[in-house]
Design a protein around this motif. Structure first.
Motif, mmCIF file in Angstrom:
data_model
loop_
_atom_site.group_PDB
_atom_site.id
_atom_site.type_symbol
_atom_site.label_atom_id
_atom_site.label_comp_id
_atom_site.label_asym_id
_atom_site.label_seq_id
_atom_site.Cartn_x
_atom_site.Cartn_y
_atom_site.Cartn_z
ATOM 1 N N HIS A 175 0.807 -1.212 0.000
ATOM 2 C CA HIS A 175 0.000 0.000 0.000
ATOM 3 C C HIS A 175 0.846 1.271 0.000
ATOM 4 C CE1 HIS A 175 -3.099 2.907 0.836
ATOM 5 N NE2 HIS A 175 -2.530 3.224 1.990
ATOM 6 N N LYS A 225 -2.511 1.328 -5.746
ATOM 7 C CA LYS A 225 -2.840 0.565 -6.955
ATOM 8 C C LYS A 225 -2.513 -0.911 -6.736
ATOM 9 C CE LYS A 225 -1.846 0.240 -11.917
ATOM 10 N NZ LYS A 225 -1.064 0.807 -13.047
ATOM 11 N N GLY A 226 -3.477 -1.771 -7.064
ATOM 12 C CA GLY A 226 -3.233 -3.204 -7.079
ATOM 13 C C GLY A 226 -3.209 -3.886 -5.726
ATOM 14 N N THR A 227 -3.616 -3.193 -4.666
ATOM 15 C CA THR A 227 -3.680 -3.843 -3.354
ATOM 16 C C THR A 227 -5.137 -4.062 -2.969
ATOM 17 O OG1 THR A 227 -3.783 -1.833 -1.981
ATOM 18 C CG2 THR A 227 -1.593 -2.589 -2.674
ATOM 19 N N LYS A 228 -5.371 -5.098 -2.195
ATOM 20 C CA LYS A 228 -6.715 -5.384 -1.684
ATOM 21 C C LYS A 228 -6.756 -4.970 -0.222
ATOM 22 C CE LYS A 228 -7.564 -9.185 -4.918
ATOM 23 N NZ LYS A 228 -7.893 -10.627 -5.063
ATOM 24 N N PRO A 315 -8.750 7.229 -9.555
ATOM 25 C CA PRO A 315 -9.157 6.131 -10.442
ATOM 26 C C PRO A 315 -10.357 5.352 -9.899
ATOM 27 C CG PRO A 315 -6.772 6.175 -10.198
ATOM 28 C CD PRO A 315 -7.324 7.138 -9.183
ATOM 29 N N GLU A 316 -11.065 4.722 -10.795
ATOM 30 C CA GLU A 316 -12.269 3.966 -10.428
ATOM 31 C C GLU A 316 -11.940 2.850 -9.440
ATOM 32 O OE1 GLU A 316 -15.996 1.584 -12.613
ATOM 33 O OE2 GLU A 316 -14.309 2.365 -13.786
ATOM 34 N N GLU A 317 -10.771 2.213 -9.603
ATOM 35 C CA GLU A 317 -10.368 1.147 -8.677
ATOM 36 C C GLU A 317 -10.400 1.642 -7.235
ATOM 37 O OE1 GLU A 317 -6.312 -1.170 -7.211
ATOM 38 O OE2 GLU A 317 -6.271 -0.046 -9.091
ATOM 39 N N ASN A 318 -9.883 2.852 -7.014
ATOM 40 C CA ASN A 318 -9.788 3.375 -5.652
ATOM 41 C C ASN A 318 -11.138 3.819 -5.113
ATOM 42 O OD1 ASN A 318 -7.129 4.425 -7.346
ATOM 43 N ND2 ASN A 318 -6.651 3.402 -5.422
ATOM 44 N N ASN A 320 -13.959 2.457 -5.928
ATOM 45 C CA ASN A 320 -14.667 1.210 -5.617
ATOM 46 C C ASN A 320 -14.198 0.628 -4.286
ATOM 47 O OD1 ASN A 320 -16.253 1.287 -7.919
ATOM 48 N ND2 ASN A 320 -14.841 0.043 -9.138
ATOM 49 N N LYS A 321 -12.903 0.763 -3.990
ATOM 50 C CA LYS A 321 -12.405 0.264 -2.703
ATOM 51 C C LYS A 321 -12.950 1.094 -1.547
ATOM 52 C CE LYS A 321 -7.893 -0.166 -3.830
ATOM 53 N NZ LYS A 321 -6.466 -0.547 -3.632
ATOM 54 N N GLN A 324 -16.207 -0.164 -0.739
ATOM 55 C CA GLN A 324 -16.104 -1.466 -0.086
ATOM 56 C C GLN A 324 -15.889 -1.327 1.423
ATOM 57 O OE1 GLN A 324 -12.825 -3.796 -1.594
ATOM 58 N NE2 GLN A 324 -12.912 -5.270 0.085
#
Length: 431
Positions: A175, A225-228, A315-318, A320-321, A324
């Motif tokens: 992260h 980016k790229g972490t769950k 970004p949309e990824e972030n 969305n997280k 969550q």
């Protein structure tokens, strides 16, 4: 409205003169300064003291009395805050002064260290004027916030008292690494360290360059980016190594941890505070209670991210997280508060605009705290986390960090969103 005056006939400062002096520099205490108001909130008991008078000298509160019991000698500087309630200076245990939520998300990743330092100077002033006289900055680049902290301590620029972590410790690709650059750029964040001994070395490097607290990223996160967010990153042995290094040097350490397993591992490893705490279960809360671990939940900034994140280039990824974790984090906050965990005020300012820190109080009350508990999180409990026995209350011998608001914040917690008077170390920075 308040006024400051020498307590003797013929020596009164005009409001124009006072405004001019304040615009140029903070009002420093002379031999002794006296401060009076309509009320003072005792943050330990929740009781209001009517008509308080405080005697302040050399940056500390010497006496706390009331009008009629604590005499103000002739010739003394008297600051009168009519209609105001006094509280201790507020404390935010999770900020990032070197960046702004309003900036384009990806462009700001490429800010130089000098640019981030300028940001931190600006945001330190905004934070102080919002009533937060002490903050913990949990991660920057190039030790920029440490430089700002040192400038504040030297009296060169205005700002809060700062505990600064320097580079946040991260696994490779974790992260707190730089995962946004192309592979051929070979960009590695300053706090990346893999394995217990590498973690120890990186912690020592941060301390070498002035860090007076530490931070380690135990799980994935929202804005990387790229972490769950729920996935543990550092092992318990690595977390323990970081905690031991901090404690050997007399420092406290925070762990960024959203996911349940990472939270538990960090608590077992001896980390002092857990940041975010999005997915707490009953076992994690019991572990925190057993170990005396402090919990810091940034439950206000969700609305800002969802409302303005896309326009700011997140970004949309972030985004969305963020969706969550937001509901789960607020439920975790509610459960931990009900269980009696040690909850501090931590806003993650920079995810929303600096200076709006006080807006989190209402959200803390909405999700389970009483107004007094929310205020205690930002005063007594944060001072205890930092191991500062002379902060967090308005008492004789304590540092003169004092704010004032219009009315009783126990009746309307949103009063803390509009702090009208700020004193730090006995000097007035806002009136």
């Amino acid at each position: 409205m308040h006024k400051t005056r020498p307590h003797a006939p013929g020596q009164r400062l005009s409001l124009f003169s006072l405004s001019l002096i304040t615009a140029l520099s903070p009002l420093s205490a002379l031999a002794a300064t006296y401060l009076s108001a309509d009320a003072l909130l005792d943050v330990k008991t929740g009781k209001l003291v009517a008509n308080p008078v405080l005697k302040i000298e050399d940056g500390r509160i010497l006496e706390v009395g009331t009008q009629g019991t604590l005499a103000v000698p002739e010739g003394s500087e008297l600051i009168e805050l009519k209609g105001k309630t006094l509280l201790p200076g507020l404390m935010d245990m999770h900020v990032h002064l070197g960046s702004d939520a309003e900036d384009n998300f990806l462009e700001s990743m490429n800010y130089s260290v000098p640019r981030q330092t300028v940001k931190a100077v600006k945001n330190a002033k905004k934070t102080l004027e919002a009533g937060f006289t002490t903050v913990r900055d949990l991660g920057d680049s190039g030790y920029s916030t440490i430089a700002v902290r040192d400038g504040i301590n030297a009296g060169e620029i205005p700002g809060p008292r700062i505990w600064s972590a320097g580079h946040a410790l991260s696994i490779t690709g974790g992260h707190c690494d730089d995962n946004f650059s192309a592979p051929e750029m070979h960009s590695v964040a300053g706090g990346v360290a893999d394995g217990p001994w590498a973690v120890r070395a990186k912690a020592r490097e941060n301390i070498k360059y002035g860090a007076n607290t530490l931070k380690i990223c135990a799980t994935g996160g929202v804005f990387s980016k790229g972490t769950k967010v729920g996935v543990q990153q550092y092992t318990e042995d690595e977390l323990k190594a970081a905690a031991e290094e901090a404690h050997q040097r007399g420092l406290i350490i925070a762990a960024h941890a959203h996911g349940t397993s990472g939270i538990k591992a960090a608590i077992r490893a001896g980390i002092d505070s857990i940041e975010h705490c999005s997915f707490l279960d009953d076992e994690a809360i019991k572990l925190a209670l057993k170990n005396g671990t402090y919990l810091s939940c940034d439950i206000y900034n969700t609305e800002y991210t969802l409302a303005f994140g896309a326009a700011n280039g997140v970004p949309e990824e972030n985004i969305n997280k963020e969706k969550q974790v937001s509901k789960a984090q607020r439920e975790s906050f509610r459960k931990a508060t009900k269980a009696g965990a040690k909850m501090v005020f931590g806003s993650d300012a920079a995810i929303y605009p600096h200076g709006d820190n006080g807006k989190q109080f209402a959200t803390m009350v909405e999700f389970g705290m009483t107004p007094l508990q929310a205020i205690q999180a930002a005063t007594l409990t944060s001072a205890a986390l930092l191991k500062q026995p002379d902060l967090g209350e308005l008492k004789s011998g304590y540092l003169a960090d004092i704010i004032a608001v219009d009315g009783n914040p126990l009746d309307n917690i949103r009063l803390l969103e509009n702090v009208s008077f700020v004193m730090k170390d006995g000097a007035v920075f806002k009136n």
